[in-house]
Motif scaffolding. Structure first.
Motif, PDB file in Angstrom:
ATOM      1  N   LEU A  17      43.638  56.847  27.216  1.00  0.00           N
ATOM      2  CA  LEU A  17      43.495  55.825  28.260  1.00  0.00           C
ATOM      3  C   LEU A  17      44.562  54.763  28.024  1.00  0.00           C
ATOM      4  CD1 LEU A  17      39.620  55.213  28.070  1.00  0.00           C
ATOM      5  CD2 LEU A  17      40.844  56.850  29.523  1.00  0.00           C
ATOM      6  N   LEU A  18      45.120  54.230  29.108  1.00  0.00           N
ATOM      7  CA  LEU A  18      46.033  53.094  28.995  1.00  0.00           C
ATOM      8  C   LEU A  18      45.308  51.856  29.489  1.00  0.00           C
ATOM      9  CD1 LEU A  18      49.179  54.945  30.112  1.00  0.00           C
ATOM     10  CD2 LEU A  18      49.061  53.504  28.069  1.00  0.00           C
ATOM     11  N   SER A  19      45.181  50.868  28.625  1.00  0.00           N
ATOM     12  CA  SER A  19      44.459  49.650  28.983  1.00  0.00           C
ATOM     13  C   SER A  19      44.883  49.133  30.348  1.00  0.00           C
ATOM     14  CB  SER A  19      44.726  48.549  27.950  1.00  0.00           C
ATOM     15  OG  SER A  19      43.838  48.663  26.885  1.00  0.00           O
ATOM     16  N   ASN A  20      43.905  48.746  31.149  1.00  0.00           N
ATOM     17  CA  ASN A  20      44.147  48.164  32.482  1.00  0.00           C
ATOM     18  C   ASN A  20      44.733  49.160  33.470  1.00  0.00           C
ATOM     19  OD1 ASN A  20      45.414  45.362  30.728  1.00  0.00           O
ATOM     20  ND2 ASN A  20      43.397  45.520  31.674  1.00  0.00           N
ATOM     21  N   ALA A  22      38.206  48.297  31.008  1.00  0.00           N
ATOM     22  CA  ALA A  22      37.422  47.553  30.019  1.00  0.00           C
ATOM     23  C   ALA A  22      38.143  47.489  28.667  1.00  0.00           C
ATOM     24  CB  ALA A  22      36.042  48.181  29.851  1.00  0.00           C
ATOM     25  N   GLN A  23      39.278  48.191  28.566  1.00  0.00           N
ATOM     26  CA  GLN A  23      40.085  48.202  27.326  1.00  0.00           C
ATOM     27  C   GLN A  23      39.283  48.678  26.124  1.00  0.00           C
ATOM     28  OE1 GLN A  23      42.447  44.614  26.792  1.00  0.00           O
ATOM     29  NE2 GLN A  23      42.507  44.222  28.992  1.00  0.00           N
ATOM     30  N   LEU A  24      38.493  49.711  26.356  1.00  0.00           N
ATOM     31  CA  LEU A  24      37.628  50.250  25.293  1.00  0.00           C
ATOM     32  C   LEU A  24      37.911  51.737  25.074  1.00  0.00           C
ATOM     33  CD1 LEU A  24      34.174  48.761  26.454  1.00  0.00           C
ATOM     34  CD2 LEU A  24      35.540  47.974  24.497  1.00  0.00           C
ATOM     35  N   ASP A  25      37.946  52.159  23.791  1.00  0.00           N
ATOM     36  CA  ASP A  25      37.911  53.583  23.475  1.00  0.00           C
ATOM     37  C   ASP A  25      36.594  54.177  24.010  1.00  0.00           C
ATOM     38  OD1 ASP A  25      40.159  53.026  21.970  1.00  0.00           O
ATOM     39  OD2 ASP A  25      39.215  53.438  20.025  1.00  0.00           O
ATOM     40  N   THR A  35      45.424  48.537  37.401  1.00  0.00           N
ATOM     41  CA  THR A  35      46.572  48.780  38.262  1.00  0.00           C
ATOM     42  C   THR A  35      46.170  49.442  39.578  1.00  0.00           C
ATOM     43  OG1 THR A  35      46.969  50.900  37.219  1.00  0.00           O
ATOM     44  CG2 THR A  35      48.078  48.986  36.268  1.00  0.00           C
ATOM     45  N   THR A  36      45.000  50.088  39.629  1.00  0.00           N
ATOM     46  CA  THR A  36      44.531  50.632  40.911  1.00  0.00           C
ATOM     47  C   THR A  36      44.413  49.484  41.916  1.00  0.00           C
ATOM     48  OG1 THR A  36      43.133  52.045  39.507  1.00  0.00           O
ATOM     49  CG2 THR A  36      42.880  52.262  41.890  1.00  0.00           C
ATOM     50  N   HIS A  37      43.907  48.366  41.433  1.00  0.00           N
ATOM     51  CA  HIS A  37      43.786  47.153  42.239  1.00  0.00           C
ATOM     52  C   HIS A  37      45.179  46.537  42.469  1.00  0.00           C
ATOM     53  CE1 HIS A  37      41.151  43.302  42.873  1.00  0.00           C
ATOM     54  NE2 HIS A  37      42.360  43.033  43.297  1.00  0.00           N
TER      55      HIS A  37
END
Lengths: 233, 233, 233, 233
Positions: free
Chosen positions: B168-171, B108-111, A117-119
């Motif tokens: 973290l929230l994905s994306n 990166a959608q990673l823990d 979302t930064t992008h």
């Protein structure tokens, strides 16, 4: 007193933001501001270090890149700025830097994929990387052709310079622009941070997926749409 | 004089820590502080640059994200803060940033795997990365749903917001919280450093093993357990 | 006036170098200085932020880690320092940090290979990474065992603490030492830079060869050998 | 008053630029300036920290690296400087650093490939990395042989020190030079930035192509050719 004094001052201040934001080393960058009524733009003189630059050193040139006022030689990238200002009447300022991460993507000849979302808060497309020029274009009027390389790539991809305010040139570095030069400077800093985050995500997880369409739209619209609710009214 | 003056001041000071700690570029972040007796929280106004922000600009909103006091529009992320404050009565402050390394992991959608004691000194689990939302949730009340996305992920994983004070929230990017807003700010800086170290370890050795359970417990307990011996009594 | 005032001052000054050199975030580090005649050492109090630390806050402890003077609780790593000071009579100061690149190598459980003369100017071996401790050692007298983990690893590898003044602890972070605490601080900064360069070389070229033996000897001897010619006489 | 006072002052100022530009940690670097009429050059004393260095500490040596004036011991790299000054009459200053990214490439024993115009604005070739020396050369007159290692590599590759003003030494670090010491300092900073950008491009896209020849020529000529148009006349 010069009729361009305010224009020079605005251009000076925009240029001075570039080292402050960590976007230029030595003289590797320049900012320009247009005055459409007078048919001219102000641009940094070539190769002058930022710590000795003064407002009165700024050069005024027309859209054919001919000097209108100023004793110094304008930036070697002046013709690229001139082509963009002439062809895109909606833009008010242009910034060129060799900022580290954006330039690394340009050297890799890769678009910066939209990953977060930064992008998406700033543009709904990947940051386009225009391909290397033909040898004939390079040998000819190189900086003039650089401008056309950008415009042609936008037309080929169906991108609008109002919606995508930044581009990478393969093997070279980024250009950004905006309705004002302040916005163009802001875009240069945003691009560098987006480039850095994308570098990290891609090296951490080479198969990282692009952002899903619903999220791209949402974030862009909350900042730029008709019902935007980011920032003050 | 506003009855919320102290709350605004505390919120202002927490927000001003974010650029100082290198966690935000331009306006990409916000901190909030709750007053549970009055049923309100203070939050940064949307899109206001940190170098012009003043304590009196801070907006007071209730747990439905309606403005109670303040002339500016509150942060576009206000509804996410409101959901978390309402649902988690134990937290006193929330911080949202787009700090570089934490955001790269979110993209990166990673823990973020627990790899060392820098991480274990603060939490015994991987930093959870909540998955991307459904398109319907995004198109609907997006920031409100973002709060629920966090809460649902914690419930699904059996995590407590008292023990894991970051997500973290994905994306998107991270949120952190704490008993106080000072702790939430501290957690944002710790998360960014933990994210950076994990990035380096994972790119250096992609098959890096997670920390063994005995060490996770030991480091967490010496800082947070009944017989903790880190810090002053 | 305390008989340990000079010792506290030296310890204070060494600790204050750590944030200045960019080696610690918040309170993640500590430096200690020994007085062998008095059989004590000075160490940072636990969890006290560097910007409020004062010389009089420094704690004096003996080689069993019992407090001799000072109202605060000593660093949670005090027992590790105590074991090293007792076992290695040749060292005068110890520094522990969680500096970013050195910690990333420790998390990856890898020795830092000797790849260049920046490394060889300081030690002729890879920077050793001590393996994770047994669960029984962790559950027991953990910080005391950490000291023994370092000493045992040096004995196993046949390394001398006079020649190799730094170590990584798997999953944890580095310790450095020296004849003086100033040298221990210097070694912490050198280690972080060596760790960073090795990270870059190894990610650029995973099969990068170790430095050849002739060059290892040459660089070490010109700085540390009987006929050294680096620095002033 | 010393007849070398101006030479010492110039050398002092060049050396002080190195930490300011972020190119040296502690004492890991040195700059020298030649006076060809007098057959001497000025160089930093060995191992003296930059924050205590004074102009009068600078050592004057001849082209055999014998001290002509100065009470301190000259840099341990003095013989390398002496060989380069003697063999290459066109250069006026030399800088040696262990700057992070350039050193990482030297440790990897790899040339820095020419990938973009930031590089091509300064040289048309890859930055050469001279191979490791033979063991006999290392054991012998090491720093003297280091100079010859550079010169021999340039001759083998057909490179001119007027056109390529920088080199990496395998397992060691970079040397740069120029017509003046200011240019040598500038080249050190440019090299570090070029090394950093190339690191990022190569780790992002391992098969990144070298810059095409037409673009190499164009960018170099606009800055250095007979019809150059970069900078002021």
């Amino acid at each position: 007193m010069s009729q361009y004094q305010d224009l020079k001052q605005a251009c000076y201040e925009a240029n001075m933001q570039l080292p402050k934001l960590g976007l230029v080393l030595f003289t590797f960058g320049n900012a320009s501001v247009v005055d459409r009524d007078k048919g001219v733009f102000a641009i940094k003189p070539s190769g002058v270090p930022y710590d000795t630059l003064r407002p009165e050193d700024i050069v005024i040139v027309d859209f054919d890149a001919n000097t209108v006022e100023g004793s110094g030689r304008p930036s070697s990238d002046t013709k690229t700025h001139a082509v963009l200002f002439r062809h895109w009447p909606e833009i008010g300022g242009i910034v060129h830097t060799h900022s580290t991460y954006a330039t690394a993507w340009a050297q890799a000849q890769l678009d910066i994929p939209i990953l977060g979302t930064t992008h998406a808060d700033h543009l709904t497309a990947d940051v386009p990387c225009a391909p290397p020029m033909d040898d004939a274009m390079i040998a000819g009027n190189y900086e003039h052709q650089t401008g056309w390389q950008i415009i042609n790539e936008f037309e080929k991809r169906g991108l609008s310079p109002r919606e995508v305010e930044m581009v990478l040139l393969s093997n070279h570095a980024p250009f950004t622009w905006g309705k004002t030069v302040e916005k163009a400077v802001y875009n240069s800093a945003v691009l560098e941070e987006v480039a850095r985050m994308a570098y990290l995500s891609c090296t951490l997880r080479p198969d990282v997926p692009r952002l899903k369409q619903a999220l791209i739209q949402k974030h862009y619209e909350r900042k730029h749409g008709a019902n935007s609710y980011y920032g003050q009214r």
